[in-house]
Design an enzyme around this catalytic site. Structure first.
Site, PDB file in Angstrom:
ATOM      1  N   ASP A  68       0.982 -82.193  59.496  1.00 43.60           N
ATOM      2  CA  ASP A  68      -0.307 -82.586  60.096  1.00 43.60           C
ATOM      3  C   ASP A  68      -0.694 -84.056  59.875  1.00 43.60           C
ATOM      4  O   ASP A  68      -1.825 -84.358  59.465  1.00 43.60           O
ATOM      5  CB  ASP A  68      -1.426 -81.665  59.573  1.00 43.60           C
ATOM      6  CG  ASP A  68      -1.219 -80.207  59.946  1.00 43.60           C
ATOM      7  OD1 ASP A  68      -0.180 -79.868  60.532  1.00 43.60           O
ATOM      8  OD2 ASP A  68      -2.107 -79.395  59.637  1.00 43.60           O
ATOM      9  N   LYS A 105       0.532 -75.266  65.592  1.00 41.66           N
ATOM     10  CA  LYS A 105      -0.039 -74.095  64.912  1.00 41.66           C
ATOM     11  C   LYS A 105      -1.547 -74.102  65.051  1.00 41.66           C
ATOM     12  O   LYS A 105      -2.139 -75.137  65.363  1.00 41.66           O
ATOM     13  CB  LYS A 105       0.353 -74.109  63.429  1.00 41.66           C
ATOM     14  CG  LYS A 105      -0.185 -75.326  62.699  1.00 41.66           C
ATOM     15  CD  LYS A 105       0.269 -75.375  61.257  1.00 41.66           C
ATOM     16  CE  LYS A 105      -0.263 -76.603  60.553  1.00 41.66           C
ATOM     17  NZ  LYS A 105      -1.741 -76.643  60.420  1.00 41.66           N
ATOM     18  N   CYS A 140      -3.108 -77.400  54.264  1.00 46.97           N
ATOM     19  CA  CYS A 140      -1.882 -77.122  55.013  1.00 46.97           C
ATOM     20  C   CYS A 140      -0.607 -77.433  54.241  1.00 46.97           C
ATOM     21  O   CYS A 140       0.397 -76.740  54.413  1.00 46.97           O
ATOM     22  CB  CYS A 140      -1.938 -77.820  56.367  1.00 46.97           C
ATOM     23  SG  CYS A 140      -3.223 -77.078  57.407  1.00 46.97           S
TER      24      CYS A 140
HETATM   25  C1  VGL Z   1      -6.076 -78.606  57.733  1.00 48.73           C
HETATM   26  C2  VGL Z   1      -8.237 -77.884  57.460  1.00 48.73           C
HETATM   27  C3  VGL Z   1      -8.258 -77.410  58.753  1.00 48.73           C
HETATM   28  C4  VGL Z   1      -4.897 -79.301  57.149  1.00 48.73           C
HETATM   29  C5  VGL Z   1      -6.078 -78.129  59.035  1.00 48.73           C
HETATM   30  O1  VGL Z   1      -4.066 -79.835  57.915  1.00 48.73           O
HETATM   31  O2  VGL Z   1      -4.771 -79.306  55.907  1.00 48.73           O
HETATM   32  N1  VGL Z   1      -7.158 -78.467  56.957  1.00 48.73           N
HETATM   33  N2  VGL Z   1      -7.176 -77.533  59.532  1.00 48.73           N
END
Ligand code: VGL
Ligand code: ZN
Length: 204
Positions: A8, A106, A151
């Site tokens: 991410d 995802k 994540c």
């Molecule tokens: C994430 C919160 C919500 C992350 C993704 O990538 O850690 N955290 N969505």
């Protein structure tokens, strides 16, 4: 065979993004430096529909940071982030995307979140990452990205559970730290579960 997994590294998790992670952009040069050393690089991408159940805006009267029950699972509510096709969902513009072999999207089901790059939080659906890695003979993953306490943590714990050898690149990760110390606790938890925690300079 090892693979690098970038978690991410997206605009909305950068300090200028919708769900800002302090110093999040510091992971970009670490990712760029490591990519050429790996034969296989996979990136995960948080990729939510606008009506995603993790967005506080989709629950009347709710605010980001609150915890609700979403389909029987505890869910932290977040600001709208990483909406499919919007600039916030793109990888950071300085990330060497040409070095990425495969992207796993995802969090596409509005009814359930997916912190892990492997499974939705309800563990009912897989993203395809495990099959992709196995087909290529990967038995070891080196993980970095955002955020340490969500994540990265979930991806690492699932990778360990699936039998991969797992290394976390500490200087390639940053935490949301909703509560002070969440990132540190996540690192300890990953280590206790069997992950090696290293600095990028020590990745061979
Ligand atoms: C994430 C919160 C919500 C992350 C993704 O990538 O850690 N955290 N969505
Ligand atoms: Zn998300």
């Amino acid at each position: 065979m090892r693979a690098l997994v970038l978690v991410d590294v997206q605009n909305d998790f950068m300090p200028f993004g919708a769900l800002p992670v302090a110093d999040g952009d510091a992971v970009v040069p670490v990712a760029n430096a490591l990519m050429p050393r790996f034969g296989l690089v996979v990136a995960t991408q948080d990729w939510h529909p606008a009506d995603h159940g993790s967005f506080a805006s989709n629950h009347e009267g709710a605010a980001p940071g609150e915890v609700i029950d979403l389909g029987g699972i505890e869910q932290v509510l977040w600001p709208d982030h990483c909406v499919q096709g919007l600039p916030g969902a793109s990888f950071h513009s300085a990330l060497d995307v040409g070095g990425i072999d495969h992207v796993i999207r995802k969090g596409t089901d509005p009814a359930v979140d997916s912190y892990s790059g492997f499974f939705d939080n309800d563990r009912r659906s897989e993203t395809g990452l495990d099959a992709y890695l196995r087909e290529r003979g990967v038995d070891e993953v080196v993980v970095l990205g955002l955020a340490t306490d969500y994540c990265v943590r979930a991806t690492v714990l699932d990778a360990i559970g699936l039998g991969y050898g797992v290394t976390v690149v500490e200087d390639g990760c940053r935490a949301v730290d909703l509560e002070a110390g969440d990132g540190e606790r996540a690192l300890e938890e990953m280590h206790a579960a069997g992950a090696r925690i290293v600095e990028s300079a020590d990745v061979g």
